[in-house]
Design an enzyme around this catalytic site. Structure first.
Site, PDB file in Angstrom:
ATOM      1  N   ARG A 377       0.793  -1.205   0.014  1.00  0.00           N
ATOM      2  CA  ARG A 377      -0.042  -0.064  -0.172  1.00  0.00           C
ATOM      3  C   ARG A 377       0.928   1.366   0.016  1.00  0.00           C
ATOM      4  O   ARG A 377       0.330   2.346  -0.220  1.00  0.00           O
ATOM      5  CB  ARG A 377      -1.016   0.018   1.332  1.00  0.00           C
ATOM      6  CG  ARG A 377      -0.388   0.328   2.402  1.00  0.00           C
ATOM      7  CD  ARG A 377      -1.239   0.018   3.628  1.00  0.00           C
ATOM      8  NE  ARG A 377      -0.773  -0.024   4.927  1.00  0.00           N
ATOM      9  CZ  ARG A 377      -1.235  -0.788   5.949  1.00  0.00           C
ATOM     10  NH1 ARG A 377      -2.585  -1.302   5.912  1.00  0.00           N
ATOM     11  NH2 ARG A 377      -0.688  -1.039   7.105  1.00  0.00           N
ATOM     12  N   VAL A 499      -9.882   1.286  -0.730  1.00  0.00           N
ATOM     13  CA  VAL A 499      -9.198   0.119  -0.816  1.00  0.00           C
ATOM     14  C   VAL A 499      -7.752  -0.074  -0.158  1.00  0.00           C
ATOM     15  O   VAL A 499      -7.386   1.144   0.427  1.00  0.00           O
ATOM     16  CB  VAL A 499      -8.757  -0.268  -2.372  1.00  0.00           C
ATOM     17  CG1 VAL A 499     -10.083  -0.108  -3.128  1.00  0.00           C
ATOM     18  CG2 VAL A 499      -7.799   0.695  -2.777  1.00  0.00           C
ATOM     19  N   GLU A 500      -7.343  -1.252   0.154  1.00  0.00           N
ATOM     20  CA  GLU A 500      -6.378  -1.686   0.947  1.00  0.00           C
ATOM     21  C   GLU A 500      -6.542  -0.676   2.243  1.00  0.00           C
ATOM     22  O   GLU A 500      -5.538  -0.347   2.801  1.00  0.00           O
ATOM     23  CB  GLU A 500      -5.041  -1.156   0.377  1.00  0.00           C
ATOM     24  CG  GLU A 500      -4.689  -2.047  -0.797  1.00  0.00           C
ATOM     25  CD  GLU A 500      -3.193  -1.890  -1.575  1.00  0.00           C
ATOM     26  OE1 GLU A 500      -2.442  -1.224  -0.802  1.00  0.00           O
ATOM     27  OE2 GLU A 500      -3.075  -2.286  -2.522  1.00  0.00           O
ATOM     28  N   GLY A 501      -7.444  -0.979   2.824  1.00  0.00           N
ATOM     29  CA  GLY A 501      -7.674  -0.270   4.315  1.00  0.00           C
ATOM     30  C   GLY A 501      -8.364   1.007   4.099  1.00  0.00           C
ATOM     31  O   GLY A 501      -8.026   2.071   3.549  1.00  0.00           O
TER      32      GLY A 501
END
Length: 807
Positions: A377, A499-501
């Site tokens: 990320r 996305v990705e947290g």
């Protein structure tokens, strides 16, 4: 008698002041307590070795300094109190894995209260190799040229030509080593490729980005068996296999540990098998994938592996044509047509060897995910944000020059200047964060907190930038079509936020919630010592922590009173000035962080608003370091200095707001609120900085609009088409002609003002200006070309009803 009393009192006062001064200096410098004890004894012997009333000076330090005494008198009661009040935070196995999976880096220095700027600024700044630069200049340039973003949005997919080129040129194998047939690029090169693609087409960049981020290739490189690597990595590198990774589910987003997908171990004759059932969504490349990386909870009801029934999260590779796998349907993520889809599996049977890492990998999926996500990320989303921000900056600086209202370029209006300055500053900041963070990953680190900061703030700054760009573009920004460069980026902005947290959760739980344990020099060690009932270890760590707290309290106070001037910076001049402020902010942050942990104990992780404010401060300090490092690496030019000054002011104002919020909300107890009220007042009076003045925003806007070299520099790394019939190529051509004709137009306007030419539209006086030799034939031609090009560049798309219905 009075004289004797006065003599003793005056000497005692001098002694007290001397001791206090020495204590302050030693504590500020972080000197060991044993040096402090030695100096106290020295002064006592010099003053009067027979004086008993001075023994109190060594009583408390002696108890603290001698560990065997300290453990009995102080440490054991403290441990009992911690357990009684339940101050020790409970760390689940999944949290513990997450904490142990990543590394700390610059964030730990900033968290310490005493950052070592010599070490921070010595960190290697990333640069491309000749091979990587060649790939960007050739293969990436060619790919961008053959991909038209408008056509992608119309067709809802990349063209066959683009798909073939991606596979042929190994865009899916950037992170795969050359020995497996990949390109073996650095994290910075990977980031630079994604940045350039993102400046051309968001679906294109996502398609290339995902296989090089968290997915089968990344997991195999770190955890795969030799057989798995030898088979899959070459096939992934050349595009024979298209990967996806199934993690997110209807009830499991940011909390990946809540996944409901299951796998059951059973024996089929003599072979160990796994039966899988899953329902995944939001899976990029899912509908096109040939191999699925799947995260699921593995159970072994018959204890066939001998590790118990519940083995935990596991990652496996599954061929998409396996019986029971269902894919092919699509999601529509805000009309941004990258392949995003659900994937389902019902009673899918795989071998135990299909687990990534083989049988040994069973139950270790959470660790794999946390370690790979920490690095991924920090690369993928900051690079897409950087590409998007550079596109906005490039387009808007051109548009604000050529678009006129009331006879004046709109970039000259103060309202536009303010917004344009913010666009330039955000662009500069995103690039600084992208580069420095990628450099950290290239050092072999997996800095979980830093990459979370990079992802959150890069995507948030891009969201602000695209909104600002849309505001300046006005109608040209909202009418969709071939000419519109901003609308698709505008629609896609919320995607990167989620996305990705998801960003809300990242700010509330990771920046400080995870950072307070990972980055703190003592907190996690104390927890481990208490959990293991290791009084000896806890005693040593606790009192080191106590000294850390006292030192930071003194440093925070001293640096606040002197506005950081007590700190001796590593760099001189402009950068050194901000080192002092960062040292002041770091000490205050570290002290308040310890206070927050002391007041809230294990309950702190549920104080998400408090965590968010601490995270804002830590993030602002990290971004400031990235920006200052970029300023140095780029040559410390006077133009950069103007932009960096603006950025630093904004960052310190954000820190100030966060500190004010902490003083308002951290102390819930009425007595503590009263006692800390003076600190709150001092903090607000003695602010870190103020918002940038109008003069500064004017300078940035002027530089961005008038200095083409600076414009090229801050948009370096994006794709700029050479075709004058393309949207960006069209406005670039118009800007070039605008600049070329500006001197001649200025002479015409001067003659109009002096009444040597009639007051009329520019085109209407061109012939007379030529006849009076105010301009020559070449200038006459350039002005007409510029006028035509500008008029064409500011047009928007239009359709008849049939065309509109078919859009």
């Amino acid at each position: 008698m009075n004289e004797i009393y006065i003599f003793i009192s005056s000497h005692l006062l001098c002694f007290n002041l001397t001791i206090l001064a020495i204590a302050f200096i030693l504590a500020y410098r972080g000197v060991s307590i044993y040096y402090f004890l030695g100096l106290i004894f020295f002064f006592i012997l010099q003053f009067d070795p027979q004086t008993t009333f001075l023994l109190w000076y060594i009583a408390i330090p002696a108890v603290i300094g001698f560990r065997s005494i300290r453990r009995r008198i102080i440490t054991r009661p403290i441990v009992s109190l911690i357990r009684k009040l339940k101050l020790l935070p409970k760390i689940s196995d999944t949290e513990r894995t997450a904490l142990r999976s990543g590394n700390v880096w610059v964030d730990a220095e900033l968290f310490s209260g005493r950052p070592n700027f010599k070490w921070i600024f010595s960190q290697k700044y990333p640069h491309l190799t000749k091979e990587e630069q060649s790939f960007l200049d050739n293969e990436v340039e060619e790919l961008c040229a053959m991909c038209n973003d408008y056509e992608v949005s119309r067709e809802k997919d990349l063209s066959k030509e683009v798909w073939t080129f991606i596979k042929k040129k190994k865009f899916f194998g950037m992170i795969i080593p050359k020995k497996y047939g990949g390109l073996g690029f650095s994290a910075f090169a990977h980031s630079s490729v994604i940045q350039k693609l993102a400046s051309r087409s968001v679906p294109l960049s996502i398609t290339v980005m995902v296989p090089n981020s968290l997915g089968p290739a990344e997991l195999l490189l770190h955890y795969g068996t030799k057989e798995q690597k030898d088979y899959y990595l070459p096939r992934l590198a050349d595009g024979k296999e298209i990967p996806c990774f199934g993690l997110t589910e209807p009830n499991a987003g940011s909390d990946a540990n809540s996944i409901e997908s299951t796998g059951f171990i059973f024996k089929d004759k003599s072979k160990i098998k796994i039966k899988l059932n899953w329902n995944k969504r939001y899976i990029t490349l899912g509908a096109a994938s040939t191999v699925i990386g799947l995260a699921f909870k593995l159970r072994d009801p018959e204890n066939i592996l001998g590790k118990g029934e519940n083995l935990g999260i596991t990652c496996a590779l599954i061929k998409s044509d396996t019986k029971g796998v269902k894919l092919g349907r699509r999601h529509d993520p805000l009309s941004t047509p990258f392949i995003n889809s659900p994937i389902n599996g019902k009673d899918v049977i795989i071998d135990i060897d299909d687990i990534i890492g083989g049988e040994k990998g069973a139950g270790h999926g959470w660790k794999m995910l946390m370690e790979c996500l920490a690095a991924g990320r920090g690369i993928s989303l900051p690079s897409t944000a950087a590409g998007g921000a550079k596109l906005v900056t490039r387009y808007i600086t051109a548009y604000a020059n050529i678009r006129k209202q009331f006879g004046l370029s709109i970039g000259k209006f103060e309202g536009i200047e303010e917004v344009l300055a913010r666009i330039v500053a955000n662009n500069y900041s995103i690039e600084a964060v992208r580069s420095f963070t990628a450099g950290g990953v290239d050092l072999g680190l997996k800095p979980a907190v830093v990459t979370a900061i990079a992802k959150y703030h890069a995507t948030e700054m891009f969201r602000t930038t695209i909104n600002d760009g849309m505001d300046i573009a006005g109608g040209a920004g909202i009418i969709k079509g071939r000419r519109n460069l901003l609308s698709n980026a505008y629609f896609s902005a919320p995607i990167s936020i989620t996305v990705e947290g998801a960003n809300i959760m990242t700010r509330a739980l990771i920046h400080f919630g995870q950072g307070s344990i990972m980055c703190h020099p003592y907190a996690y060690k104390e927890m481990e010592a208490l959990e293991n009932n290791n009084i000896r270890a806890f005693d040593q760590i606790f009192f080191a922590h106590f000294g850390h707290l006292v030192r930071n309290k003194l440093r925070a106070g001293a640096l606040s009173l002197t506005r950081g001037r007590l700190f001796w910076p590593h760099n001189s001049g402009f950068v050194g000035k901000y080192e002092r402020k960062l040292a002041w902010a770091s000490a205050t942050f570290a002290y308040l962080a310890d206070v927050a942990m002391l007041l809230n104990g294990g309950n702190l992780k549920r104080k998400e608003k408090i965590n968010g404010r601490f995270g804002d401060i830590l993030s602002a300090m990290y971004i400031a370091v990235c920006v200052l490092k970029k300023y140095q690496e780029d040559g410390s030019t006077k133009e950069d200095k103007v932009v960096v000054t603006y950025i630093m002011k904004e960052l310190f104002v954000k820190m100030q707001i966060a500190f004010d919020g902490l003083y308002d909300n951290l102390f819930e107890n009425p007595i503590l609120r009263i006692l800390t009220y003076p600190m709150k007042i001092v903090c607000r009076i003695n602010q870190f900085d103020k918002k940038p003045r109008d003069k500064l925003t004017h300078l940035i806007s002027k530089i961005a609009l008038d200095n083409e070299e600076f414009r090229e520099k801050i948009t370096k790394g994006m794709y700029v088409p050479k075709d004058k019939n393309e949207a960006l190529g069209r406005i670039e051509n118009a800007l070039a002609l605008f600049r070329e004709s500006s001197d001649a137009i200025a002479r015409i306007n001067k003659n109009i003002h002096s009444k040597n030419l009639p007051k009329a539209d520019l085109i209407d006086v061109l012939d007379e200006a030529l006849s009076k030799n105010i301009i020559d034939k070449e200038e006459f031609k350039i002005i007409k070309l510029a006028r035509e090009a500008i008029n064409d560049a500011v047009q928007v798309d239009e359709y008849d009803l049939k065309e509109y219905k078919n859009l």
